[in-house]
Design a protein around this motif. Sequence first.
Motif, PDB file in Angstrom:
ATOM      1  N   VAL A  55      29.662  59.796 -45.117  1.00  0.00           N
ATOM      2  CA  VAL A  55      29.418  60.434 -43.793  1.00  0.00           C
ATOM      3  C   VAL A  55      29.084  59.390 -42.722  1.00  0.00           C
ATOM      4  CG1 VAL A  55      27.680  61.987 -42.648  1.00  0.00           C
ATOM      5  CG2 VAL A  55      28.595  62.703 -45.192  1.00  0.00           C
ATOM      6  N   ARG A  56      28.507  58.399 -42.971  1.00  0.00           N
ATOM      7  CA  ARG A  56      28.153  57.401 -41.931  1.00  0.00           C
ATOM      8  C   ARG A  56      29.378  57.019 -41.500  1.00  0.00           C
ATOM      9  NH1 ARG A  56      23.784  55.942 -45.168  1.00  0.00           N
ATOM     10  NH2 ARG A  56      25.049  54.084 -46.031  1.00  0.00           N
ATOM     11  N   ALA A  57      30.421  56.337 -42.304  1.00  0.00           N
ATOM     12  CA  ALA A  57      31.781  56.031 -41.987  1.00  0.00           C
ATOM     13  C   ALA A  57      32.526  56.915 -41.151  1.00  0.00           C
ATOM     14  CB  ALA A  57      32.372  55.351 -43.208  1.00  0.00           C
ATOM     15  N   LEU A  58      32.372  58.202 -41.815  1.00  0.00           N
ATOM     16  CA  LEU A  58      33.167  59.579 -41.054  1.00  0.00           C
ATOM     17  C   LEU A  58      32.912  59.816 -39.665  1.00  0.00           C
ATOM     18  CD1 LEU A  58      35.054  61.815 -41.655  1.00  0.00           C
ATOM     19  CD2 LEU A  58      33.166  63.178 -42.155  1.00  0.00           C
ATOM     20  N   GLN A  59      31.507  59.539 -39.406  1.00  0.00           N
ATOM     21  CA  GLN A  59      31.000  59.691 -38.153  1.00  0.00           C
ATOM     22  C   GLN A  59      31.291  58.431 -37.186  1.00  0.00           C
ATOM     23  OE1 GLN A  59      26.777  60.172 -39.060  1.00  0.00           O
ATOM     24  NE2 GLN A  59      27.102  62.545 -38.891  1.00  0.00           N
ATOM     25  N   ALA A  60      31.561  57.277 -37.753  1.00  0.00           N
ATOM     26  CA  ALA A  60      31.674  56.119 -37.014  1.00  0.00           C
ATOM     27  C   ALA A  60      33.278  55.919 -36.763  1.00  0.00           C
ATOM     28  CB  ALA A  60      31.269  54.748 -37.695  1.00  0.00           C
ATOM     29  N   GLY A 234      34.428  56.984 -58.475  1.00  0.00           N
ATOM     30  CA  GLY A 234      34.196  58.173 -57.864  1.00  0.00           C
ATOM     31  C   GLY A 234      34.967  58.351 -56.519  1.00  0.00           C
ATOM     32  N   GLY A 235      36.028  57.695 -56.169  1.00  0.00           N
ATOM     33  CA  GLY A 235      36.529  57.877 -54.791  1.00  0.00           C
ATOM     34  C   GLY A 235      38.187  58.044 -54.993  1.00  0.00           C
ATOM     35  N   ALA A 236      38.781  57.214 -54.145  1.00  0.00           N
ATOM     36  CA  ALA A 236      40.326  57.147 -54.068  1.00  0.00           C
ATOM     37  C   ALA A 236      40.727  55.862 -53.499  1.00  0.00           C
ATOM     38  CB  ALA A 236      40.798  58.292 -53.254  1.00  0.00           C
ATOM     39  N   GLY A 237      41.915  55.595 -54.050  1.00  0.00           N
ATOM     40  CA  GLY A 237      42.519  54.281 -53.733  1.00  0.00           C
ATOM     41  C   GLY A 237      42.902  53.314 -54.786  1.00  0.00           C
ATOM     42  N   GLY A 238      43.367  52.066 -54.674  1.00  0.00           N
ATOM     43  CA  GLY A 238      43.852  51.402 -55.433  1.00  0.00           C
ATOM     44  C   GLY A 238      43.439  49.677 -55.117  1.00  0.00           C
ATOM     45  N   VAL A 239      43.470  48.794 -55.840  1.00  0.00           N
ATOM     46  CA  VAL A 239      43.334  47.372 -55.464  1.00  0.00           C
ATOM     47  C   VAL A 239      44.279  46.592 -56.462  1.00  0.00           C
ATOM     48  CG1 VAL A 239      41.319  47.319 -57.147  1.00  0.00           C
ATOM     49  CG2 VAL A 239      41.375  45.576 -55.242  1.00  0.00           C
ATOM     50  N   PRO A 264      41.494  56.209 -45.847  1.00  0.00           N
ATOM     51  CA  PRO A 264      40.345  56.649 -44.690  1.00  0.00           C
ATOM     52  C   PRO A 264      38.966  55.637 -44.892  1.00  0.00           C
ATOM     53  CG  PRO A 264      41.225  58.477 -45.666  1.00  0.00           C
ATOM     54  CD  PRO A 264      41.683  57.438 -46.569  1.00  0.00           C
ATOM     55  N   PRO A 265      38.631  55.143 -43.722  1.00  0.00           N
ATOM     56  CA  PRO A 265      37.174  54.469 -43.948  1.00  0.00           C
ATOM     57  C   PRO A 265      36.069  55.170 -44.693  1.00  0.00           C
ATOM     58  CG  PRO A 265      38.423  54.335 -41.660  1.00  0.00           C
ATOM     59  CD  PRO A 265      38.997  55.508 -42.396  1.00  0.00           C
ATOM     60  N   ALA A 266      36.064  56.409 -44.483  1.00  0.00           N
ATOM     61  CA  ALA A 266      35.022  57.217 -44.891  1.00  0.00           C
ATOM     62  C   ALA A 266      35.022  57.247 -46.466  1.00  0.00           C
ATOM     63  CB  ALA A 266      35.167  58.815 -44.874  1.00  0.00           C
ATOM     64  N   VAL A 267      36.173  57.228 -47.048  1.00  0.00           N
ATOM     65  CA  VAL A 267      36.400  57.084 -48.566  1.00  0.00           C
ATOM     66  C   VAL A 267      36.161  55.661 -48.953  1.00  0.00           C
ATOM     67  CG1 VAL A 267      38.347  56.966 -50.255  1.00  0.00           C
ATOM     68  CG2 VAL A 267      38.182  58.792 -48.646  1.00  0.00           C
ATOM     69  N   VAL A 268      36.557  54.500 -48.160  1.00  0.00           N
ATOM     70  CA  VAL A 268      36.336  53.176 -48.514  1.00  0.00           C
ATOM     71  C   VAL A 268      34.814  52.938 -48.581  1.00  0.00           C
ATOM     72  CG1 VAL A 268      36.492  50.805 -47.527  1.00  0.00           C
ATOM     73  CG2 VAL A 268      38.569  52.288 -47.767  1.00  0.00           C
TER      74      VAL A 268
END
Length: 378
Positions: A55-60, A234-239, A264-268
């Motif tokens: 949520v903090r990243a979503l707002q930022a 628990g999120g999304a993405g790969g590395v 998205p930064p919020a997911v990261v």
Amino acid sequence: MAGWQEALECQARTRAKAGLTRTLRHRAPDDSVVDLAGNDYLGLAVHPEVIAASVRALQAYGLGATGSRLVRGSTDAHADLETELAGWLGAERALVYSSGYLANLGAVRALAGPGTLLVSDRYNHASLIDGCRGSGAEVVVAPHADPAALAAILGAHPGRAKVFVTESVFSVDGDLAPLAELHAVTSAHDTLLLVDDAHAIGILGRHGSGGVAAAGLAGLADVVVTATLSKSLGGAGGVIAGPAALIRHLVDTGRTFIYDTAPPPAVVAGVHAALRITRAADDRRAVLADRGRLTARRLTAAGFTVPTPAAGVLSVPAPGPEAALSWAADCRDRGIAVGCFRPPSTPDGSSRLRLTLNAGISQQDFDRALDVIVECAP
């Protein structure tokens, strides 16, 4: 011009007769089903600290990354996560992608091309298989988790550039690859080892650092690791994690990195919070291990052949695709979600339920889920 649609309808009818139709099932926010089908092994997708960080990243930053990593998509959140992922996995560098699928495609294509011998374990995930098919390399499919067979294949091609691709914990049956033995073979034959650690990070190794680390291979110059951020984290993405030279090459040339919108930064940020929790989550890993042993005992006592899982995945054989579908549907009707794996998702052509353990559900719900699975068996 309608002929192509009729051809698709004909193919759909053929799949239906074979019990291979797939259906989207939409999950409501207040869904109360006990989840043994998703991959949230440690129960972190709904952890308050993870949600707060997101949520903090979503707002930022806003909803999306607004572009590819090389245009406007890279943020401090991406860089911070990559630094911590590299340290956790014992690699020089790490590079985050929008999905594990794209990370696997990118890794295979970066390491192999025309003239390379690319050896792939028979039970590898579809993303690795697709990476092999699109690489332009000569591909040999190796017997499953068999170091001796791998040695014979590599030994028959001296002097060539070679890459061996495997999972650490296999995504369908949940068995553990003998990584130390496989690396001894690849090292002896001057072969790179690429390991998809998706189902092991967060669960195996010190601080959950994965199957590669647990095998003592973290940080070696001839080992490259890929993983998703959508399972234990628990999120999304790969590395992709490995030597700095590889990451530089991927940034400069990797099509699945260059031409894809950044996660998205919020997911990261949420994944980063989950990673910090995961490193200290020995209690959750202990719960997961206990539940794996309990599940194997319970299902074995009911007459199924189910070994104790290496991590959080185990499979229960079904008589066929239609029986597997019916079994999963009956469980769902009684409030238990289980995976139903049928060809072509299964590498050996057989069908089964796939159970993914979850440390985030109550013991009472977990015990009830096992009872329902046994009672609904065909």
